[in-house]
Design a protein around this motif. Structure first.
Motif, PDB file in Angstrom:
ATOM      1  N   ALA A 134       5.147  13.711  -2.958  1.00  0.00           N
ATOM      2  CA  ALA A 134       3.805  14.067  -2.497  1.00  0.00           C
ATOM      3  C   ALA A 134       3.225  15.229  -3.301  1.00  0.00           C
ATOM      4  O   ALA A 134       2.017  15.333  -3.483  1.00  0.00           O
ATOM      5  CB  ALA A 134       3.832  14.422  -1.008  1.00  0.00           C
TER       6      ALA A 134
ATOM      7  N   ALA B  37      -2.071   1.975  -8.904  1.00  0.00           N
ATOM      8  CA  ALA B  37      -3.092   2.226  -7.887  1.00  0.00           C
ATOM      9  C   ALA B  37      -3.160   1.009  -6.972  1.00  0.00           C
ATOM     10  O   ALA B  37      -3.432  -0.098  -7.422  1.00  0.00           O
ATOM     11  CB  ALA B  37      -4.441   2.487  -8.544  1.00  0.00           C
TER      12      ALA B  37
ATOM     13  N   THR C 204       2.426  15.296  -9.440  1.00  0.00           N
ATOM     14  CA  THR C 204       1.142  14.692  -9.806  1.00  0.00           C
ATOM     15  C   THR C 204       1.215  14.002 -11.158  1.00  0.00           C
ATOM     16  O   THR C 204       1.961  14.416 -12.050  1.00  0.00           O
ATOM     17  CB  THR C 204       0.021  15.751  -9.853  1.00  0.00           C
ATOM     18  OG1 THR C 204       0.385  16.793 -10.776  1.00  0.00           O
ATOM     19  CG2 THR C 204      -0.213  16.347  -8.474  1.00  0.00           C
TER      20      THR C 204
ATOM     21  N   ARG D  65       0.832  -1.188   0.000  1.00  0.00           N
ATOM     22  CA  ARG D  65       0.000   0.000   0.000  1.00  0.00           C
ATOM     23  C   ARG D  65       0.871   1.245   0.000  1.00  0.00           C
ATOM     24  O   ARG D  65       1.873   1.315   0.716  1.00  0.00           O
ATOM     25  CB  ARG D  65      -0.920   0.044   1.233  1.00  0.00           C
ATOM     26  CG  ARG D  65      -1.848  -1.121   1.364  1.00  0.00           C
ATOM     27  CD  ARG D  65      -2.958  -0.860   2.382  1.00  0.00           C
ATOM     28  NE  ARG D  65      -2.668   0.162   3.360  1.00  0.00           N
ATOM     29  CZ  ARG D  65      -2.201  -0.066   4.588  1.00  0.00           C
ATOM     30  NH1 ARG D  65      -1.917  -1.310   4.967  1.00  0.00           N
ATOM     31  NH2 ARG D  65      -2.001   0.924   5.424  1.00  0.00           N
ATOM     32  N   ALA D  66       0.475   2.223  -0.777  1.00  0.00           N
ATOM     33  CA  ALA D  66       1.245   3.453  -0.857  1.00  0.00           C
ATOM     34  C   ALA D  66       1.190   4.239   0.447  1.00  0.00           C
ATOM     35  O   ALA D  66       2.127   4.966   0.783  1.00  0.00           O
ATOM     36  CB  ALA D  66       0.732   4.320  -2.006  1.00  0.00           C
ATOM     37  N   ASP D  67       0.103   4.101   1.207  1.00  0.00           N
ATOM     38  CA  ASP D  67      -0.050   4.874   2.437  1.00  0.00           C
ATOM     39  C   ASP D  67       0.474   4.144   3.669  1.00  0.00           C
ATOM     40  O   ASP D  67       0.352   4.635   4.795  1.00  0.00           O
ATOM     41  CB  ASP D  67      -1.521   5.247   2.654  1.00  0.00           C
ATOM     42  CG  ASP D  67      -2.427   4.022   2.783  1.00  0.00           C
ATOM     43  OD1 ASP D  67      -1.947   2.895   2.564  1.00  0.00           O
ATOM     44  OD2 ASP D  67      -3.616   4.207   3.101  1.00  0.00           O
TER      45      ASP D  67
ATOM     46  N   ALA E 199       2.953  10.090  -4.672  1.00  0.00           N
ATOM     47  CA  ALA E 199       3.055   9.374  -3.404  1.00  0.00           C
ATOM     48  C   ALA E 199       1.834   8.522  -3.097  1.00  0.00           C
ATOM     49  O   ALA E 199       1.901   7.623  -2.248  1.00  0.00           O
ATOM     50  CB  ALA E 199       3.283  10.373  -2.268  1.00  0.00           C
ATOM     51  N   SER E 200       0.721   8.768  -3.773  1.00  0.00           N
ATOM     52  CA  SER E 200      -0.505   8.002  -3.511  1.00  0.00           C
ATOM     53  C   SER E 200      -0.541   6.689  -4.284  1.00  0.00           C
ATOM     54  O   SER E 200      -1.498   5.925  -4.162  1.00  0.00           O
ATOM     55  CB  SER E 200      -1.736   8.835  -3.868  1.00  0.00           C
ATOM     56  OG  SER E 200      -1.848   9.005  -5.279  1.00  0.00           O
ATOM     57  N   LEU E 201       0.498   6.428  -5.083  1.00  0.00           N
ATOM     58  CA  LEU E 201       0.564   5.232  -5.911  1.00  0.00           C
ATOM     59  C   LEU E 201       1.749   4.373  -5.488  1.00  0.00           C
ATOM     60  O   LEU E 201       2.766   4.882  -5.015  1.00  0.00           O
ATOM     61  CB  LEU E 201       0.691   5.617  -7.387  1.00  0.00           C
ATOM     62  CG  LEU E 201      -0.428   6.523  -7.929  1.00  0.00           C
ATOM     63  CD1 LEU E 201      -0.061   7.060  -9.300  1.00  0.00           C
ATOM     64  CD2 LEU E 201      -1.752   5.766  -7.989  1.00  0.00           C
TER      65      LEU E 201
ATOM     66  N   ARG F  30      10.274  12.442  -0.064  1.00  0.00           N
ATOM     67  CA  ARG F  30       8.856  12.226   0.214  1.00  0.00           C
ATOM     68  C   ARG F  30       8.038  13.475  -0.115  1.00  0.00           C
ATOM     69  O   ARG F  30       6.919  13.377  -0.626  1.00  0.00           O
ATOM     70  CB  ARG F  30       8.651  11.819   1.670  1.00  0.00           C
ATOM     71  CG  ARG F  30       9.200  10.428   1.958  1.00  0.00           C
ATOM     72  CD  ARG F  30       8.505   9.760   3.134  1.00  0.00           C
ATOM     73  NE  ARG F  30       8.870   8.345   3.184  1.00  0.00           N
ATOM     74  CZ  ARG F  30       8.248   7.385   2.549  1.00  0.00           C
ATOM     75  NH1 ARG F  30       7.203   7.685   1.778  1.00  0.00           N
ATOM     76  NH2 ARG F  30       8.631   6.130   2.644  1.00  0.00           N
TER      77      ARG F  30
ATOM     78  N   ARG G 132      -3.680  12.818  -9.343  1.00  0.00           N
ATOM     79  CA  ARG G 132      -3.245  12.114  -8.137  1.00  0.00           C
ATOM     80  C   ARG G 132      -1.770  12.376  -7.873  1.00  0.00           C
ATOM     81  O   ARG G 132      -0.982  12.544  -8.805  1.00  0.00           O
ATOM     82  CB  ARG G 132      -3.483  10.616  -8.282  1.00  0.00           C
ATOM     83  CG  ARG G 132      -4.934  10.187  -8.181  1.00  0.00           C
ATOM     84  CD  ARG G 132      -5.087   8.697  -8.421  1.00  0.00           C
ATOM     85  NE  ARG G 132      -4.756   8.325  -9.787  1.00  0.00           N
ATOM     86  CZ  ARG G 132      -4.781   7.083 -10.246  1.00  0.00           C
ATOM     87  NH1 ARG G 132      -5.105   6.091  -9.427  1.00  0.00           N
ATOM     88  NH2 ARG G 132      -4.484   6.830 -11.505  1.00  0.00           N
ATOM     89  N   SER G 133      -1.401  12.394  -6.607  1.00  0.00           N
ATOM     90  CA  SER G 133       0.011  12.589  -6.291  1.00  0.00           C
ATOM     91  C   SER G 133       0.775  11.292  -6.546  1.00  0.00           C
ATOM     92  O   SER G 133       0.223  10.190  -6.433  1.00  0.00           O
ATOM     93  CB  SER G 133       0.190  13.016  -4.835  1.00  0.00           C
ATOM     94  OG  SER G 133      -0.024  11.929  -3.960  1.00  0.00           O
TER      95      SER G 133
END
Length: 252
Positions: A100, A206, A103, A81-83, A111-113, A96, A108-109
């Motif tokens: 973050a 994702a 995009t 998981r990215a988070d 960092a969210s992937l 980081r 989407r950033s």
């Protein structure tokens, strides 16, 4: 597709499948003009002509390098998981922050992937195992030994269609993105002209990515192999295929 004894696809291991240098064939220029039909697609670029026909994202494996302590948490969670907070964070605060704020085309950033490298021996992995010098890395990265990491290889086909190809470090300003497998393949083939090893390119996915998608985990020695087997067993997860391949962890 054939695999070597180290768990790599045919052609990706320099030990089992030595590379043969390719001598480019010189083609004499011609003065013959070719008429273009209005509305006809433009001719293929030199980059795509030079790329082998087999160069596609489908059928390819991508890599995710992680510390063994973080791998234990991944096994417990059953997914990447990215988070997720890594147990050993090898990225610096600057890295980081850049990822973050960067995009992808849909907003989407980065960092969210979940990030994977295209090359088995990416620039970042080389930096990490050679001492993690520079602004990309944390103090924890500099204190870690290469043998404390594992390389997770996953087939692109198992990652779904929501993928973004980055032709360089995904946190860098000049990096270009291509959304989707088809556009990503076209971008990969264009990149072949300037970087045939794809050492800086990334595939952003994702998440979460289930650990069942892992094709092989490459480790540095037998001791680490046994450790990885144990942590998956303790987590109640099926143990993926594990390959011991010391050259992947060697310092040049």
């Amino acid at each position: 597709m054939a695999e070597c004894i180290h768990g790599f696809d045919e052609g990706l291991c320099d030990v089992c499948f030595p590379r043969t240098p390719v001598t480019p064939t010189r083609v004499a220029p011609t003065r013959t003009a070719t008429a273009r039909t209005p509305g006809r697609p433009a001719a293929r670029t030199a980059a795509s002509v030079g790329a082998p026909a087999s160069l596609r994202l489908p059928g390819r494996r991508v890599q995710h390098v992680t510390h063994l302590r973080t791998l234990e948490s991944i096994a417990l969670d059953g997914e990447l998981r990215a988070d997720a907070e890594p147990d050993v964070d090898v990225s610096s605060a600057t890295t980081r922050e850049l990822r973050a704020t960067a995009t992808v085309p849909d907003g989407r950033s980065v960092a969210s992937l979940v990030a994977f490298s295209i090359a088995p021996d990416s620039t970042r992995w080389q930096e990490l195992r050679e001492g993690a010098l520079g602004s990309h890395w944390s103090d924890a990265a500099r204190a870690a030994k290469p043998t404390e990491f594992a390389i997770l290889a996953l087939p692109v086909d198992a990652l779904g269609s929501d993928v973004v190809f980055a032709d360089g470090d995904a946190g860098a300003v000049a990096t270009r993105f291509a959304a989707g497998v088809e556009a990503g393949t076209a971008a990969l083939r264009r990149l072949h002209a300037s970087d045939p090893e794809f050492r800086d390119a990334e595939l952003l996915v994702a998440g979460p990515v289930p650990i069942d998608a892992i094709a092989v985990i490459t480790v540095a020695n037998d001791r680490v192999r046994d450790e990885v087997r144990a942590l998956f067993a303790d987590a109640g997860r099926p143990v993926p295929r594990i390959a011991v391949y010391p050259p992947a962890f060697a310092v040049d």
